[in-house]
Write a protein that holds these residues in place. Structure first.
Motif, PDB file in Angstrom:
ATOM      1  N   MET A   1      33.366  -6.255   1.378  1.00 58.57           N
ATOM      2  CA  MET A   1      32.308  -6.406   2.369  1.00 58.57           C
ATOM      3  C   MET A   1      31.119  -5.540   1.982  1.00 58.57           C
ATOM      4  O   MET A   1      31.267  -4.421   1.551  1.00 58.57           O
ATOM      5  CB  MET A   1      32.839  -5.994   3.747  1.00 58.57           C
ATOM      6  N   LYS A   2      29.962  -6.085   2.133  1.00 60.43           N
ATOM      7  CA  LYS A   2      28.727  -5.379   1.793  1.00 60.43           C
ATOM      8  C   LYS A   2      28.243  -4.602   3.009  1.00 60.43           C
ATOM      9  O   LYS A   2      28.126  -5.136   4.092  1.00 60.43           O
ATOM     10  CB  LYS A   2      27.681  -6.401   1.347  1.00 60.43           C
ATOM     11  N   ARG A   3      27.947  -3.346   2.828  1.00 60.79           N
ATOM     12  CA  ARG A   3      27.455  -2.480   3.905  1.00 60.79           C
ATOM     13  C   ARG A   3      26.022  -2.060   3.603  1.00 60.79           C
ATOM     14  O   ARG A   3      25.775  -1.391   2.606  1.00 60.79           O
ATOM     15  CB  ARG A   3      28.341  -1.249   4.026  1.00 60.79           C
ATOM     16  N   ILE A   4      25.109  -2.447   4.494  1.00 60.02           N
ATOM     17  CA  ILE A   4      23.689  -2.194   4.297  1.00 60.02           C
ATOM     18  C   ILE A   4      23.195  -1.238   5.372  1.00 60.02           C
ATOM     19  O   ILE A   4      23.426  -1.455   6.557  1.00 60.02           O
ATOM     20  CB  ILE A   4      22.887  -3.510   4.354  1.00 60.02           C
ATOM     21  N   LEU A   5      22.515  -0.177   4.926  1.00 60.56           N
ATOM     22  CA  LEU A   5      21.934   0.806   5.834  1.00 60.56           C
ATOM     23  C   LEU A   5      20.418   0.754   5.696  1.00 60.56           C
ATOM     24  O   LEU A   5      19.885   0.938   4.607  1.00 60.56           O
ATOM     25  CB  LEU A   5      22.435   2.214   5.483  1.00 60.56           C
ATOM     26  N   PHE A   6      19.726   0.487   6.826  1.00 65.86           N
ATOM     27  CA  PHE A   6      18.266   0.528   6.863  1.00 65.86           C
ATOM     28  C   PHE A   6      17.844   1.888   7.387  1.00 65.86           C
ATOM     29  O   PHE A   6      18.417   2.385   8.361  1.00 65.86           O
ATOM     30  CB  PHE A   6      17.711  -0.568   7.786  1.00 65.86           C
ATOM     31  N   VAL A   7      16.829   2.500   6.756  1.00 68.45           N
ATOM     32  CA  VAL A   7      16.425   3.857   7.114  1.00 68.45           C
ATOM     33  C   VAL A   7      14.909   3.943   7.321  1.00 68.45           C
ATOM     34  O   VAL A   7      14.130   3.422   6.522  1.00 68.45           O
ATOM     35  CB  VAL A   7      16.844   4.861   6.017  1.00 68.45           C
ATOM     36  N   GLY A  28      27.680 -14.280   9.991  1.00 70.69           N
ATOM     37  CA  GLY A  28      28.684 -15.043   9.270  1.00 70.69           C
ATOM     38  C   GLY A  28      28.734 -14.789   7.778  1.00 70.69           C
ATOM     39  O   GLY A  28      29.520 -15.412   7.078  1.00 70.69           O
ATOM     40  N   GLN A  29      27.909 -13.884   7.260  1.00 69.60           N
ATOM     41  CA  GLN A  29      27.925 -13.603   5.821  1.00 69.60           C
ATOM     42  C   GLN A  29      28.862 -12.455   5.458  1.00 69.60           C
ATOM     43  O   GLN A  29      28.910 -12.043   4.312  1.00 69.60           O
ATOM     44  CB  GLN A  29      26.508 -13.288   5.322  1.00 69.60           C
ATOM     45  N   GLY A  30      29.582 -11.926   6.425  1.00 74.25           N
ATOM     46  CA  GLY A  30      30.528 -10.851   6.135  1.00 74.25           C
ATOM     47  C   GLY A  30      29.876  -9.524   5.805  1.00 74.25           C
ATOM     48  O   GLY A  30      30.412  -8.744   5.021  1.00 74.25           O
TER      49      GLY A  30
END
Length: 156
Positions: A1-7, A28-30
């Motif tokens: 799973m891809k984990r994206i953090l916006f800062v 739905g893109q996981g």
């Protein structure tokens, strides 16, 4: 799973809008998507104008500010900042994040690697313009994640 953090800075304007808009786009893109600020006061609500802009787009988002910390740095696969200053701040305090921290616009290949201006204290129109600029970058990010050839750069 891809984990994206916006800062962003205070985690009340730009990064919560990016988080909410991208979560709505990527349903739905996981993906796991979060946001934080380099100088955030934990628990603070998103700004009223940020909430209104999201509401106008039909996006529900119950946001409480978080400060960037070691746990979030470790949690994330990709850290996308709103400005070069945010990127420098993260790299100053978390040099281990070098490979995964980028400004949002440089990551998606927008020419000139410009910063996304802070609408804090501005008008509702300033927030709308900011959201449009963020959304343009998020459209590109969404395409990158859907295209196997482009996705390679995201998965590295």
């Amino acid at each position: 799973m891809k984990r994206i953090l916006f800062v962003c800075t205070g985690n009340t304007c730009r990064s919560p809008m990016a988080e909410a808009i991208f979560r709505a786009k990527s349903d739905g893109q996981g993906l796991e998507i979060r946001s934080a600020g380099v100088a955030a006061s934990a628990g603070q609500d998103a700004s009223l104008h940020a909430k209104q802009v999201l509401e106008e787009r039909g996006i529900a988002h119950d946001h409480k500010a978080s400060k960037v910390d070691e746990g979030l740095i470790e949690w994330s696969d990709v850290i996308l900042t709103m400005t070069h200053g945010h990127k420098r701040a993260i790299l100053t305090y978390f040099p281990s994040a070098t490979e995964k921290v980028h400004t949002l616009q440089e990551f998606v290949g927008i020419e000139g690697f410009s910063d996304i201006a802070d609408p804090y204290g501005g008008s509702l129109m300033d927030y709308r313009r900011c959201a449009e600029e963020i959304e343009e970058s998020l459209e590109r990010l969404s395409l990158m994640l859907k295209d196997p050839g482009l996705r390679k750069s995201v998965d590295e």
